[in-house]
Design an enzyme around this catalytic site. Structure first.
Site: not given
Length: 360
Positions: A202, A297, A327
């Site tokens: 991320s 996501d 995610h």
């Protein structure tokens, strides 16, 4: 009853929550389906049953968002959430405390070495995710243990300054400084300057991409590989996946706005390539890349577009979408066999990418 609960230590309550959650997620599939509800299908994809059940349980517990009233509450919430899904933990890895010298001072770090791995090896410099606002060495401890053990490499997890106390470009500067430090001290870390990879999830994937671009643009030795787990690559464009998956799948549209407002509050400055790596017009010469995305996501499309751009620029790319996952799934692998299976696949991709460097 509330007074009774208040008298129970938080750690005990947390272990009880974890035991209940993990037991529920291991119910026979017909029973788990009753917990999860009807299958969730979006964009031709079906959400993994265990993940859907986990999201349903989080919603019932009022834990549907990563953001909070304050950064401190959000950090505590992430730390608690990770502990609840930790599971049995990863054994067989030696962990030592380290510090990394940066322009901002000494950054805390942890070095992970598989037991029995005494000879030099590839070293993965890992930057944790959390929207540049939350997350730390503890929240990503199990993930780094898993990568070190099953990829049979050393992993150096590096902390960096968090927003809003330290807004952009503080995290990017720390990430670059950490990489330069590792190049200069590779032997002390059990590797060599010719065997340093970078990676992250991320926001951490964003930082790893920033480091790779910085190295190429400034004549530094390039990483041998960049491992980008559902990275943030473009802070200035809303893509279709953000509209499709912006609510109900752990990372929400509101979360993303909250994180970005903390990290880079100036909207006009969000196209800076040290944040929006996808905005770099020249991606030639960057490190070979393993790029992982999740089907449900909001960051899916920008991550995959970055992979396409890298490939078009002649960069070797191994791109893998897990269409049934969300995610942040790499931090949840202790919660279910499906998530653990996905992590083993990622390790396989990582090993394949590193073999391109070694020629083996």
């Amino acid at each position: 009853m509330s007074k009774v609960l208040d008298a129970i230590p938080a750690s005990v309550q947390q272990r009880a929550q974890s035991a209940v959650l993990l037991s529920l997620l291991r119910l026979p599939r017909p029973l788990l389906r009753r917990v999860a509800g009807p299958p969730t299908r979006v964009d031709g994809q079906e959400l993994a049953l265990e993940v859907q059940a986990l999201l349903r349980l989080q919603a019932l517990a009022g834990q549907e968002r990563m953001a909070a009233d304050t950064p401190e509450k959000a950090r505590a919430g992430m730390a608690q959430g990770i502990e609840v899904v930790r599971g049995a933990g990863v054994s067989g890895v030696q962990v030592s405390k380290r510090t990394v010298s940066a322009g901002s001072g000494e950054l805390p770090a942890r070095l992970y070495r598989p037991e029995g791995r005494t000879e030099p090896s590839t070293l993965l410099v890992f930057y944790h995710g959390g929207g540049w606002v939350v997350g730390d060495l503890d929240t990503h401890d199990e993930l780094c243990r898993f990568l070190a053990k099953h990829a049979d490499i050393r992993v150096l997890s590096v902390d960096y300054r968090l927003a809003p106390e330290h807004p952009f470009p503080a995290a990017a500067e720390d990430a670059v400084d950490a990489y330069q430090y590792v190049l200069e001290n590779a032997e002390d870390l059990g590797s060599s300057a010719d065997s340093i990879a970078v990676g992250g999830d991320s926001a951490g994937g964003n930082l790893a991409a920033v480091v790779s671009q910085h190295a190429t643009a400034n004549g530094l030795k390039s990483p041998v590989l960049q491992l980008l787990l559902y990275p943030a690559t473009d802070a200035g464009t809303r893509r279709r996946s953000r509209e499709l998956f912006g609510n109900g799948f752990l990372l929400t549209d509101g979360d993303m706005d909250w994180f970005m407002d903390m990290y880079q509050p100036e909207v006009s400055a969000r196209s800076d390539q040290r944040l929006s790596v996808l905005r770099n017009e020249d991606l030639t010469g960057l490190a070979p890349t393993v790029l992982i995305t999740a089907g449900f996501d909001p960051l899916r499309d920008e991550g995959e577009e970055y992979g396409r751009r890298l490939s078009e620029a002649g960069v070797p790319v191994i791109s893998r979408r897990f269409p049934d996952l969300i995610h942040g799934f790499a931090n949840l692998f202790g919660a279910s066999p499906r998530l653990r299976e996905a992590m083993f696949e990622i390790v396989g991709e990582l090993r394949a990418g590193l073999s391109l460097h070694s020629g083996g």
